[in-house]
Write a protein that holds these residues in place. Structure first.
Motif, PDB file in Angstrom:
ATOM      1  N   ILE A 104     -10.814  -3.903  -8.418  1.00 40.88           N
ATOM      2  CA  ILE A 104      -9.370  -4.021  -8.572  1.00 40.88           C
ATOM      3  C   ILE A 104      -9.065  -5.413  -9.093  1.00 40.88           C
ATOM      4  N   ASP A 105      -8.344  -5.469 -10.172  1.00 39.08           N
ATOM      5  CA  ASP A 105      -8.115  -6.746 -10.846  1.00 39.08           C
ATOM      6  C   ASP A 105      -6.926  -7.481 -10.247  1.00 39.08           C
ATOM      7  N   ARG A 106      -6.843  -8.746 -10.557  1.00 35.14           N
ATOM      8  CA  ARG A 106      -5.713  -9.569 -10.152  1.00 35.14           C
ATOM      9  C   ARG A 106      -4.406  -8.975 -10.681  1.00 35.14           C
ATOM     10  N   GLY A 107      -3.415  -8.917  -9.793  1.00 34.10           N
ATOM     11  CA  GLY A 107      -2.106  -8.445 -10.217  1.00 34.10           C
ATOM     12  C   GLY A 107      -1.934  -6.938 -10.217  1.00 34.10           C
ATOM     13  N   GLU A 108      -2.965  -6.205  -9.835  1.00 33.70           N
ATOM     14  CA  GLU A 108      -2.842  -4.745  -9.825  1.00 33.70           C
ATOM     15  C   GLU A 108      -2.053  -4.260  -8.618  1.00 33.70           C
ATOM     16  N   PHE A 109      -1.590  -3.017  -8.712  1.00 28.83           N
ATOM     17  CA  PHE A 109      -0.955  -2.315  -7.594  1.00 28.83           C
ATOM     18  C   PHE A 109      -1.760  -1.045  -7.400  1.00 28.83           C
ATOM     19  N   ALA A 110      -2.424  -0.892  -6.258  1.00 26.70           N
ATOM     20  CA  ALA A 110      -3.285   0.278  -6.098  1.00 26.70           C
ATOM     21  C   ALA A 110      -3.023   0.985  -4.777  1.00 26.70           C
ATOM     22  N   PHE A 111      -3.027   2.345  -4.842  1.00 26.96           N
ATOM     23  CA  PHE A 111      -2.910   3.152  -3.627  1.00 26.96           C
ATOM     24  C   PHE A 111      -4.289   3.647  -3.216  1.00 26.96           C
TER      25      PHE A 111
ATOM     26  N   LEU B  57      -2.352  -3.751  -2.356  1.00 28.56           N
ATOM     27  CA  LEU B  57      -3.148  -2.572  -2.020  1.00 28.56           C
ATOM     28  C   LEU B  57      -2.455  -1.837  -0.892  1.00 28.56           C
ATOM     29  N   VAL B  58      -2.221  -0.530  -1.081  1.00 31.22           N
ATOM     30  CA  VAL B  58      -1.511   0.244  -0.068  1.00 31.22           C
ATOM     31  C   VAL B  58      -2.313   1.483   0.293  1.00 31.22           C
ATOM     32  N   ALA B  59      -2.612   1.638   1.593  1.00 29.02           N
ATOM     33  CA  ALA B  59      -3.204   2.894   2.057  1.00 29.02           C
ATOM     34  C   ALA B  59      -2.055   3.765   2.531  1.00 29.02           C
ATOM     35  N   THR B  60      -2.001   4.987   2.075  1.00 23.82           N
ATOM     36  CA  THR B  60      -0.834   5.803   2.442  1.00 23.82           C
ATOM     37  C   THR B  60      -1.104   7.300   2.394  1.00 23.82           C
ATOM     38  N   HIS B  61      -0.281   8.017   3.145  1.00 28.35           N
ATOM     39  CA  HIS B  61      -0.248   9.479   3.096  1.00 28.35           C
ATOM     40  C   HIS B  61       0.967   9.957   2.315  1.00 28.35           C
ATOM     41  N   ASN B  62       1.793   9.020   1.902  1.00 33.26           N
ATOM     42  CA  ASN B  62       3.087   9.378   1.348  1.00 33.26           C
ATOM     43  C   ASN B  62       2.977   9.865  -0.098  1.00 33.26           C
ATOM     44  N   ARG B  63       2.774  11.159  -0.205  1.00 32.85           N
ATOM     45  CA  ARG B  63       2.570  11.809  -1.493  1.00 32.85           C
ATOM     46  C   ARG B  63       3.734  11.557  -2.445  1.00 32.85           C
ATOM     47  N   ASP B  64       4.929  11.683  -1.917  1.00 32.12           N
ATOM     48  CA  ASP B  64       6.142  11.543  -2.724  1.00 32.12           C
ATOM     49  C   ASP B  64       6.172  10.205  -3.447  1.00 32.12           C
TER      50      ASP B  64
ATOM     51  N   LEU C  21      -6.709   5.454  -5.766  1.00 25.10           N
ATOM     52  CA  LEU C  21      -8.116   5.660  -5.414  1.00 25.10           C
ATOM     53  C   LEU C  21      -8.141   6.697  -4.293  1.00 25.10           C
ATOM     54  N   TYR C  22      -8.864   7.771  -4.529  1.00 31.46           N
ATOM     55  CA  TYR C  22      -8.842   8.902  -3.607  1.00 31.46           C
ATOM     56  C   TYR C  22     -10.117   8.942  -2.776  1.00 31.46           C
ATOM     57  N   LEU C  23      -9.959   8.862  -1.456  1.00 29.66           N
ATOM     58  CA  LEU C  23     -11.123   8.891  -0.548  1.00 29.66           C
ATOM     59  C   LEU C  23     -11.207  10.241   0.156  1.00 29.66           C
TER      60      LEU C  23
END
Ligand SMILES: Nc1ncnc2c1ncn2[C@@H]1O[C@H](COP(=O)(O)OP(=O)(O)OP(=O)(O)O)[C@@H](O)[C@H]1O
Ligand SMILES: [Mg+2]
Lengths: 229, 295
Positions: free
Chosen positions: A26-33, A192-199, A209-211
Motif C-alpha cells: 500500500i503506497d503513501r497517500g492511499e485509501f484502502a479497505f 486503512l479501514v477494516a470494515t463490514h460496511n458494504r454500502d 483488499l478482500y480477506l
C-alpha cells in the motif's frame, strides 16, 4: 507505506492460521479497505501493522521498517506515526472532549503550547469545536467517533488505521465518519479501514483488499465489496 | 520531556494516590511501623553502644582483696589477673588510696577522722578488660581466686544492658523483616489496583505511542511517595520521642545515662530510614510492573 510479504500469523500452537501467506503493498497517500467476513483476519492484520502482535512468519513493513523486528523501545515512535481508530471508540469517558485529544499529545511529549494550539484545530476539523468541554458520556456515538478521529490525527500521523470505525453507528452517521476519513486522506494521510460496511465500500470506489479465512483473495483498485473472484 | 509531561505524571500520581487512598494509607502505615521499629531499635542500639564506650572508659571491674591476704598472696593474685588473656590492664589501689579518694569525694565531711588508725576500706585491683562484654564472665572467674573478697562491676547494669540489647536485636530484626516484606507486598498490591483503575488510559497511551517510562513513572512515583512518607513520619515521631527522653534524663539528673545528642542521632537515623523507605516503595512498584505496563 505498508508492505506484507508472505505474512503468516498463528495465535498459538495447534491453532489455525489467522493469516496465511498474505502479500500486498500500500503506497503513501492511499485509501484502502480491508473487507471479509468475521474471523477473516482483518483485525489481525491491523494489529501486525502496529506491532500489537508479531508475525509468525513473513515480513510486515511499515514506513519501510520491518516492524516484526523493531526493538521494543522503538515501538512508541512507530505508533506516534499511526493514528488508531476503534469500533468501540476507546475514549476516557469521564473526561472532556478536549482532554481526550490533549491526552494523546501530552503523553507523547508535546509542549503545552503545542497542545493549546493543536487541539482546537483538530476539533474544528472533525466539527466538534463547540463540544470541547463536553464529557464523552454526554455525546452521541457519532460524536464520540469524531473525538476518536480527532485524537488519531492530533499527533499528525502519516497513516490512520481504523478497525470497524462505523460498526457501532447508524448508516447516516457512518457515512459522516467515513467522509471525514476521506477528507483526512485528501490531506495526504494514508488511511486503512477494516470494515463490514458494504454500502460505504461500494460508494467510495477505493482500493479493496478482500480477506477470506486468513488469505488475501482479492485486491482491486476502485473495487466494490462484492466484486471478488 | 516538556513541563506538561511532568505535570501530567505528577497529576496522575496524586490522582492514583487519592483514588486509592485507603490502600495507600494502609501501605504507608506498614512502611511507617517498619521504619519506626527500625528507628527505635537503632536509637537503643546507638545509645547502648555509646554508653558501653563510656563504661569502657571507666573502671570496669574492681576486685577487692581479702584483709587477711599477705603481701605474697596479693602479688600472686595480681600476677594471675594480669596474666589472664582477656585482661587489658590492672592497677593496684591500696586501702589508703581508697580512703584518700573517698575523702576527696566527700569533701570536708570526714575531717578529723584518722584513717591511718582505723581504715575499713579494702585494697583492690582495678581491672580493665579487652572486651566490655567479658566483664560478667571474668567477674565470676576472679571471684573464685584465692584472696579475693568480692568483685564489683557496676553489677546488673552492664549485665542487663547486653542481655536486653541482644534480645531486642533478635526479635526486632525478625519482626522488621516480616514487616518489610508485608510493606512491599502491600505497596505493590496498592499500585496494581491503581493500574487496574487506569487500564483504559494505559491502553490508550500504548496506542498513541507513549514510551514505557512515561507509562510507568506515575506508578513508580506512587510507590516512592508511599515509601518517603512512610519514612518521614517515623523520623518526626522519633525526633519527638528522643528529644523528650533527653529532656527527661536531664531533668532527673540521671548523669550515668549518657545519651547521644539529638542531632547526631537523627542524622544517623535519616541516613538509614529515608533510603530504606524509598527502597521499599520502589521495590513495591517494581513488583507491580507486569506485562501490561509494557508498550
Ligand atoms: N488473541 C487471539 N487469540 C487467539 N485467536 C485469535 C485472537 N485474535 C483473533 N484470533 C483468531 O484469528 C482469526 C482472525 O481474527 P480477526 O480478529 O483478525 O478477524 P476479523 O476479520 O477482524 O473479524 P471481525 O470482522 O469479526 O472483527 C479468528 O479465527 C480469531 O478467532
Ligand atoms: Mg476485527
Amino acid at each position: 507505506m505498508v508492505e506484507a510479504k508472505n505474512l503468516c500469523m498463528k495465535y498459538g500452537k495447534g491453532k489455525q492460521l489467522a493469516l496465511e501467506n498474505v502479500n500486498f503493498f500500500i503506497d503513501r497517500g492511499e485509501f484502502a479497505f480491508f473487507v471479509g467476513s468475521s474471523g477473516a483476519g482483518k483485525s489481525t492484520l491491523l494489529k501486525l501493522i502496529i506491532r500489537e502482535i508479531k508475525p509468525t512468519e513473513g515480513v510486515i513493513k511499515v514506513f519501510n521498517r520491518d516492524v516484526g523486528r523493531l526493538p521494543r523501545h522503538r515501538l512508541p515512535y512507530l505508533r506516534r506515526n499511526i493514528g488508531m481508530v476503534f469500533q468501540d471508540f476507546r475514549l476516557m469517558e469521564e473526561r472532556s472532549v478536549y482532554d481526550n485529544v490533549a491526552f494523546a499529545m501530552i503523553v507523547t511529549g508535546s509542549s503545552r503550547r503545542e497542545v493549546k494550539r493543536r487541539v482546537p484545530h483538530v476539533l474544528n476539523l472533525v466539527g466538534l469545536q463547540d463540544k470541547a468541554k463536553a464529557k464523552i458520556t454526554d455525546l452521541s456515538g457519532g460524536e464520540q467517533q469524531r473525538v476518536g478521529l480527532a485524537r488519531a490525527i492530533a499527533n499528525r500521523p502519516a497513516m490512520i488505521i481504523a478497525d470497524e470505525p462505523t460498526g457501532n453507528l447508524d448508516p447516516g452517521t457512518a457515512l459522516d465518519i467515513m467522509n471525514l476519513l476521506r477528507s483526512i486522506n485528501l490531506r495526504g494521510t494514508t488511511v486503512l479501514v477494516a470494515t463490514h460496511n458494504r454500502d460505504i465500500v461500494d460508494r467510495f470506489r477505493k482500493r479493496v483488499l478482500y480477506l477470506e479465512n486468513g488469505k488475501l483473495v482479492g485486491d482491486e483498485q476502485k473495487g466494490i465489496y462484492t466484486n471478488v473472484h | 520531556m516538556f513541563i506538561s509531561g511532568f505535570i501530567y505524571i505528577l497529576g496522575e500520581t496524586l490522582k492514583g494516590l487519592y483514588r486509592n487512598r485507603w490502600m495507600c494509607i494502609t501501605s504507608t502505615g506498614v512502611v511507617m511501623v517498619t521504619l519506626l521499629m527500625l528507628g527505635l531499635f537503632m536509637l537503643v542500639n546507638l545509645n547502648v553502644r555509646h554508653i558501653t564506650e563510656a563504661v569502657k572508659e571507666q573502671v570496669e571491674m574492681v576486685v577487692y582483696i581479702n584483709e587477711e591476704a599477705d603481701r605474697a598472696a596479693v602479688e600472686e593474685l595480681g600476677r594471675k589477673i594480669l596474666g589472664h588473656r582477656e585482661v587489658a590492664r590492672v592497677e593496684y589501689v591500696s586501702s589508703e588510696e581508697h580512703m584518700g579518694r573517698l575523702q576527696q569525694q566527700l569533701g570536708g565531711m570526714l575531717e578529723g577522722y584518722d584513717s591511718a588508725l582505723d581504715n575499713p576500706l579494702l585494697a583492690s585491683f582495678e581491672v580493665r578488660t579487652e572486651d566490655p562484654e567479658a566483664v560478667v564472665r571474668l567477674a565470676d572467674e576472679f571471684e573464685a581466686y584465692p584472696g579475693v573478697a568480692a568483685v564489683f562491676y557496676g553489677q546488673g547494669y552492664v549485665e542487663n544492658l547486653f542481655e536486653v540489647t541482644r534480645v531486642v536485636q533478635v526479635i526486632g530484626l525478625a519482626l522488621m523483616v516480616g514487616l518489610a516484606v508485608t510493606a512491599v507486598f502491600l505497596i505493590s498490591h496498592t499500585i496494581k489496583l491503581t493500574v487496574m483503575m487506569r487500564k483504559r488510559e494505559i491502553t490508550i497511551m500504548k496506542y498513541v505511542g507513549a514510551t514505557n517510562w512515561f507509562i510507568r513513572w506515575p506508578f513508580l512515583l506512587e510507590g516512592l511517595l508511599m515509601g518517603l512518607v512512610g519514612a518521614a513520619l517515623p523520623l518526626g515521631i522519633l525526633n519527638y520521642l528522643y528529644g523528650s527522653s533527653i529532656e527527661w534524663v536531664d531533668v532527673n539528673e540521671l548523669m550515668f545515662i549518657n545519651l547521644l545528642p539529638l542531632q547526631t542521632v537523627m542524622a544517623e537515623l535519616a541516613i538509614y530510614l529515608v533510603p530504606l523507605g524509598t527502597g521499599l516503595g520502589i521495590l513495591g512498584s517494581m513488583l507491580s510492573m507486569g506485562r501490561f505496563l509494557r508498550v
